[in-house]
Design an enzyme around this catalytic site. Structure first.
Site, PDB file in Angstrom:
ATOM      1  N   SER A 142       0.881  -1.325  -0.041  1.00 27.85           N
ATOM      2  CA  SER A 142      -0.012  -0.165  -0.114  1.00 27.85           C
ATOM      3  C   SER A 142       0.786   1.183   0.170  1.00 27.85           C
ATOM      4  O   SER A 142       1.952   1.186   0.468  1.00 27.85           O
ATOM      5  CB  SER A 142      -0.767   0.031   1.239  1.00 27.85           C
ATOM      6  OG  SER A 142      -1.565   1.379   1.577  1.00 27.85           O
ATOM      7  N   TYR A 156      -2.704  -0.243  10.172  1.00 24.10           N
ATOM      8  CA  TYR A 156      -2.705  -0.624   8.916  1.00 24.10           C
ATOM      9  C   TYR A 156      -1.283  -0.258   8.159  1.00 24.10           C
ATOM     10  O   TYR A 156      -0.790  -1.182   7.434  1.00 24.10           O
ATOM     11  CB  TYR A 156      -3.819   0.084   7.853  1.00 24.10           C
ATOM     12  CG  TYR A 156      -3.859  -0.377   6.203  1.00 24.10           C
ATOM     13  CD1 TYR A 156      -4.222  -1.592   6.270  1.00 24.10           C
ATOM     14  CD2 TYR A 156      -3.514   0.468   5.352  1.00 24.10           C
ATOM     15  CE1 TYR A 156      -4.302  -2.142   4.692  1.00 24.10           C
ATOM     16  CE2 TYR A 156      -3.520   0.208   4.102  1.00 24.10           C
ATOM     17  CZ  TYR A 156      -3.933  -1.215   3.845  1.00 24.10           C
ATOM     18  OH  TYR A 156      -3.965  -1.835   2.360  1.00 24.10           O
TER      19      TYR A 156
END
Length: 247
Positions: A142, A156
């Site tokens: 990501s 995250y």
């Protein structure tokens, strides 16, 4: 489409929706037989499998919860049992755990690391027993694994940063066997979890150089490249498919 992956077998975790589905379809279009895992989206997984079969290659949907190591291992073994081999592993399954620090707890942390970090490790460890020279491992990271412009991403972002380190370490270890390990890191991508018309869209696109969301197919194209012989000299690398979010 040029079938650069003809004769290859791929496993795509979380392959029933979004980036995972686009990746499964792209690898199949390149000639690969594809196994794809899902947890709750059995109908969507079957639909993707049928689309793959209609294109002329084989498909195997597998129910596997990435939070359960035994199910992760079983998915790899089921792929080998069905197709006789495994050549390409795409670690795409993940959970998007965000929130203010006071709203998160240890269970949130443990679940995110179980799915986003432990599951790729278990998948690769199991697949490595079967991967041969020329094998490919592609981890889906990501943009916030490297840059965090918003609050609420403590868990995250930590999981995706961990995946960067693991990608490099596995590349060093498996490279000695002629197996490459690399990463694709998407930025804002138009999926049902993060739609281009969603409430955060304007803020997200404002951080990109291109001023727009990407499509799942953009990420899938990068995965297909890393899975091919064209990427044979890439190891431990990250391709940012983020519209310039991290420049």
């Amino acid at each position: 489409m040029n079938e650069k992956l003809a004769g290859k077998v791929a496993l795509v975790t979380g392959g029933s929706r979004g980036i995972g589905a686009a990746t499964a379809l792209r690898l199949a279009a390149e000639g690969a037989d594809v196994a794809l895992t899902y947890v709750n989206s059995a109908g969507l997984a079957e639909e993707i499998a049928e689309r793959i079969k209609a294109g002329g290659t084989r498909a195997l949907p597998i129910r596997a919860d990435s939070a359960q190591p035994d199910e992760v291992e079983a998915a790899v073994e089921a792929t080998v049992a069905e197709f006789g081999r495994i050549d390409i592993v795409v670690n795409n399954a993940g959970v998007f755990t965000t929130g203010a620090l006071d709203d998160l707890d240890v269970e949130d942390f443990d679940k995110a690391f179980a799915v986003n970090v432990r599951a790729p490790f278990v998948t690769v460890r199991t697949a490595a027993r079967h991967l041969e020279q020329g094998g490919r491992v592609i981890n889906i990271g990501s943009n916030v694994g490297e840059r965090v412009p918003f609050p609420g991403f403590s868990i995250y972002s930590a999981t995706k940063a961990a995946l960067i380190g693991m990608t490099k370490a596995l590349a060093r270890e498996l490279g000695q066997r002629g197996i490459t390990v690399n990463m694709v890191s998407p930025g804002p991508t138009d999926t049902d979890a993060n739609p281009a018309g969603g409430p955060m869209a304007a803020v997200l696109t404002g951080h990109t150089a291109l001023g727009r969301f990407g499509q799942p197919e953009d990420v899938a194209a990068a995965v297909a490249y890393l899975a091919s012989d064209d990427a044979g000299n890439l190891a431990g690398a990250t391709i940012n498919v983020d519209g310039g979010f991290n420049i």
